[in-house]
Scaffold this active site. Structure first.
Site, PDB file in Angstrom:
ATOM      1  CE1 TYR A  56      -4.602  -1.373  -0.232  1.00  0.00           C
ATOM      2  CE2 TYR A  56      -3.226  -2.784   1.173  1.00  0.00           C
ATOM      3  CZ  TYR A  56      -3.902  -2.569   0.163  1.00  0.00           C
ATOM      4  OH  TYR A  56      -5.594  -3.590  -0.431  1.00  0.00           O
ATOM      5  CD  GLN A  93     -16.146  -1.789  -6.855  1.00  0.00           C
ATOM      6  OE1 GLN A  93     -15.922  -3.275  -7.046  1.00  0.00           O
ATOM      7  NE2 GLN A  93     -16.944  -1.927  -8.551  1.00  0.00           N
ATOM      8  CG  HIS A 111     -14.225  -1.970  -2.220  1.00  0.00           C
ATOM      9  ND1 HIS A 111     -14.105  -2.555  -3.658  1.00  0.00           N
ATOM     10  CD2 HIS A 111     -14.855  -2.488  -1.856  1.00  0.00           C
ATOM     11  CE1 HIS A 111     -15.065  -3.256  -3.634  1.00  0.00           C
ATOM     12  NE2 HIS A 111     -15.461  -3.162  -2.689  1.00  0.00           N
ATOM     13  N   GLY A 178     -16.427   0.463 -15.537  1.00  0.00           N
ATOM     14  CA  GLY A 178     -14.832  -0.028 -15.339  1.00  0.00           C
ATOM     15  C   GLY A 178     -14.438  -0.416 -14.323  1.00  0.00           C
ATOM     16  CB  SER A 180     -14.181  -7.197 -13.662  1.00  0.00           C
ATOM     17  OG  SER A 180     -13.846  -7.964 -12.346  1.00  0.00           O
TER      18      SER A 180
END
Ligand code: BJW
Length: 257
Positions: A56, A93, A111, A178, A180
């Protein structure tokens, strides 16, 4: 002509791809180079926090490098939010801050956010623009070694679901950009919106594996497809949509999805 009164937009990694932030599952994506269970699970963090911090920290440094900027798709959504007179909710997200930098007021980061850290002991959240490490102490409770990225890993509850679900349940247009559509609960949002009677549109580089869940699919890079789509919405409700959307809601159903 159908006027939309309540729009929910869900964005995923693909909207930030043209800004230089890699996606997860495309060729060359993050999950091709890192094991999900090592870097994006609570168990992975317990096993090897240094590895997770490195993962991260690197992404945070990239985001703040000065090379990463919002692209026309982020800016188009900010214009839509500013100009749309009905109810509008942007859910992302993504953990980057490109929607905010483009001018979106209050996107829901379901998220989490890369530029925040959280104390696993007391839950205190703080902004962060530097590397996070094992030795860091919580400014709130003073405990060491328990600061973690303020992100949602697999098996953890996504954030602000109580803000998202009621809006999905009453929206009349749901747009996924954008993403999936492989990660739940976000992947199930289209179904919630459809059950509410919403018209549903997917904008993606390519036809995804979940395209049949949507009433309409628009293919191409987000930076090219999103601006005309949102300008169409601002011009006149359904001007962005194909003819199918202009039919009465009931006749939109059962079109071989
Ligand atoms: C472009 C483009 C361009 C490229 N223009 N497009 C079995 C069944 C069902 C569920 C489960 C199951 N087993 C486990 C679960 C639950 C699990 C899950 O869904 N697993 C699946 C993998 C099966 N989910 C969870 O654990 C979640 N929590 C949960 O469910 O809690 C319980 C609960 C119960 C009830 C209600 C609510 C909750 C938590 C999920 C956490 C996900 N975390 C990550 C990491 C976040 C931090 C970080 O960034 O590191 O979130 S994983 C990763 O995937 C990240 C993303 O937000 C997420 C989604 O990815 P996204 O955005 O779709 O990216 P890609 O790469 O997949 O796709 C990119 C797309 O862009 C592609 O389609 C391209 O074509 C497109 N694209 N360039 C337009 N220029």
């Amino acid at each position: 002509m159908k006027e939309f009164r309540s729009i929910v937009v869900l964005t995923g990694a693909g909207i930030s791809a043209e800004s230089g932030i890699g996606t997860f599952r495309d060729l060359g994506g993050l999950w091709g180079r890192h094991r999900v269970e090592d870097v994006a699970s609570p168990e992975g963090f317990s096993r090897d926090p240094e590895l997770v911090h490195r993962f991260y920290n690197l992404r945070r440094r990239t985001l703040l490098s000065g090379d990463i900027h919002p692209n026309p798709a982020h800016r188009a959504l900010a214009r839509l939010e500013g100009g749309f007179t009905g109810d509008f909710l942007l859910v992302t997200q993504n953990i980057d801050d490109l929607h905010e930098r483009a001018g979106s007021g209050d996107p829901v980061h379901m998220h989490g956010e890369l530029l925040k850290a959280r104390c696993a002991a007391c839950g205190a959240v703080r902004g962060i623009s530097v590397d996070l490490g094992n030795e860091d102490a919580c400014a709130q409770c003073g405990r060491h070694g328990l600061m973690r990225p303020h992100v949602v890993w697999f098996g953890e509850m996504p954030m602000e679901m109580d803000r998202i679900l009621p809006r999905l349940e009453q929206c009349d247009l749901f747009v996924a950009i954008g993403t999936s559509g492989q990660v739940y609960p976000a992947a199930g949002f289209v179904d919630v919106a459809r059950r509410a009677g919403a018209y549903t549109v997917e904008l993606n580089l390519e036809r995804t594996g979940v395209v049949d869940e949507f009433d309409e699919s628009i293919q191409g890079p987000a930076g090219e497809t999103v601006p005309p789509f949102t300008e169409g919405l601002l011009r006149g409700g359904d001007a962005a949509l194909s003819g199918a959307a202009r039919r009465p809601p009931d006749s939109n159903r059962g079109r071989g999805r």
